[in-house]
Design a protein around this motif. Structure first.
Motif, PDB file in Angstrom:
ATOM      1  N   TYR A   1       0.846  -1.197   0.000  1.00 38.20           N
ATOM      2  CA  TYR A   1       0.000   0.000   0.000  1.00 38.20           C
ATOM      3  C   TYR A   1       0.874   1.236   0.000  1.00 38.20           C
ATOM      4  CZ  TYR A   1       0.849   0.872   4.976  1.00 38.20           C
ATOM      5  OH  TYR A   1       1.443   1.142   6.181  1.00 38.20           O
ATOM      6  N   ARG A   2       0.262   2.334  -0.433  1.00 40.10           N
ATOM      7  CA  ARG A   2       0.919   3.637  -0.446  1.00 40.10           C
ATOM      8  C   ARG A   2      -0.081   4.640   0.123  1.00 40.10           C
ATOM      9  NH1 ARG A   2       3.097   4.301  -5.809  1.00 40.10           N
ATOM     10  NH2 ARG A   2       0.928   4.350  -6.411  1.00 40.10           N
ATOM     11  N   ALA A   3       0.307   5.295   1.197  1.00 36.56           N
ATOM     12  CA  ALA A   3      -0.573   6.271   1.848  1.00 36.56           C
ATOM     13  C   ALA A   3       0.017   7.669   1.714  1.00 36.56           C
ATOM     14  CB  ALA A   3      -0.739   5.920   3.331  1.00 36.56           C
ATOM     15  N   ASP A   4      -0.874   8.656   1.560  1.00 28.60           N
ATOM     16  CA  ASP A   4      -0.432  10.043   1.564  1.00 28.60           C
ATOM     17  C   ASP A   4      -1.403  10.857   2.430  1.00 28.60           C
ATOM     18  OD1 ASP A   4      -2.678  10.688  -0.040  1.00 28.60           O
ATOM     19  OD2 ASP A   4      -1.515  10.540  -1.897  1.00 28.60           O
ATOM     20  N   ARG A   5      -1.371  12.155   2.291  1.00 29.84           N
ATOM     21  CA  ARG A   5      -2.191  13.037   3.136  1.00 29.84           C
ATOM     22  C   ARG A   5      -3.689  12.867   2.929  1.00 29.84           C
ATOM     23  NH1 ARG A   5      -0.271  17.709   5.298  1.00 29.84           N
ATOM     24  NH2 ARG A   5      -2.186  18.757   4.693  1.00 29.84           N
ATOM     25  N   ALA A   6      -4.096  12.324   1.784  1.00 32.84           N
ATOM     26  CA  ALA A   6      -5.533  12.296   1.488  1.00 32.84           C
ATOM     27  C   ALA A   6      -6.051  10.955   0.989  1.00 32.84           C
ATOM     28  CB  ALA A   6      -5.855  13.379   0.454  1.00 32.84           C
ATOM     29  N   SER A   7      -5.173   9.960   0.790  1.00 31.80           N
ATOM     30  CA  SER A   7      -5.663   8.703   0.230  1.00 31.80           C
ATOM     31  C   SER A   7      -4.732   7.550   0.574  1.00 31.80           C
ATOM     32  CB  SER A   7      -5.791   8.815  -1.295  1.00 31.80           C
ATOM     33  OG  SER A   7      -4.510   8.971  -1.877  1.00 31.80           O
ATOM     34  N   VAL A   8      -5.224   6.348   0.281  1.00 29.97           N
ATOM     35  CA  VAL A   8      -4.408   5.151   0.401  1.00 29.97           C
ATOM     36  C   VAL A   8      -4.704   4.274  -0.812  1.00 29.97           C
ATOM     37  CG1 VAL A   8      -6.086   3.895   1.838  1.00 29.97           C
ATOM     38  CG2 VAL A   8      -3.685   3.231   1.894  1.00 29.97           C
TER      39      VAL A   8
END
Length: 167
Positions: A107-114
């Motif tokens: 998985y890759r997560a950022d400030r607004a999504s995964v």
């Protein structure tokens, strides 16, 4: 990477509430990513789709190819041995010798999504099904492993609620 957008009103609304409150959703998205990574990997063990339906069983050709690669699966006259029968019965769909599809989920997560996905190029044909092989003569049934089950949805909402209550 396969992209499947989850368009669930309850989850979207909870995420919007959390984003308005805290701004940076990365910690919640990382927790959601870890959860979805775990539940996606579990689907390979249970051979079930996110909706709870069972995956299509292996084709006879797949089982035969698997057994031919194993020693002791056939007797001298070509009959299936007890070991061969045990191997055939235990062969789960999408689980090969290297387990590369089931172990290459990330998985890759950022400030607004995964985003949860696989680096394996053949992941989409197993997720969605379709024609494959030389001349596209083999039909691969869909065996969805990515997606949000009802249990996943409740767990995601719990994660969001937990992040909302943090000081």
């Amino acid at each position: 990477m396969i992209r499947i957008d989850i368009d669930d009103r309850d989850v979207k609304q909870a995420l919007q509430t959390l984003q308005h409150r805290v701004g940076d959703l990365r910690p919640a998205m990382e927790d959601i990513g870890e959860l979805l990574l775990k539940t996606t990997e579990q689907r390979f063990q249970t051979s079930t789709a996110p909706d709870g339906s069972r995956w299509a069983p292996n084709s006879p050709a797949t089982i035969m190819q698997y057994l031919q690669a194993k020693g002791g699966a056939f007797g001298k006259r070509g009959e299936l041995t007890k070991r061969g029968a045990r191997l055939a019965a235990s062969k789960k769909p999408l689980i090969g010798e290297t387990r590369s599809l089931s172990t290459q989920i990330s998985y890759r997560a950022d400030r607004a999504s995964v985003e949860v996905g696989s680096s394996r190029l053949y992941a989409p044909i197993h997720q969605f099904g379709g024609k494959a092989g030389r001349g596209k003569k083999v039909t691969i049934p869909a065996r969805p492993f990515f997606g949000l089950s009802e249990s996943d949805k409740r767990a995601v909402l719990d994660i969001i609620a937990e992040h909302l209550t943090k000081p």
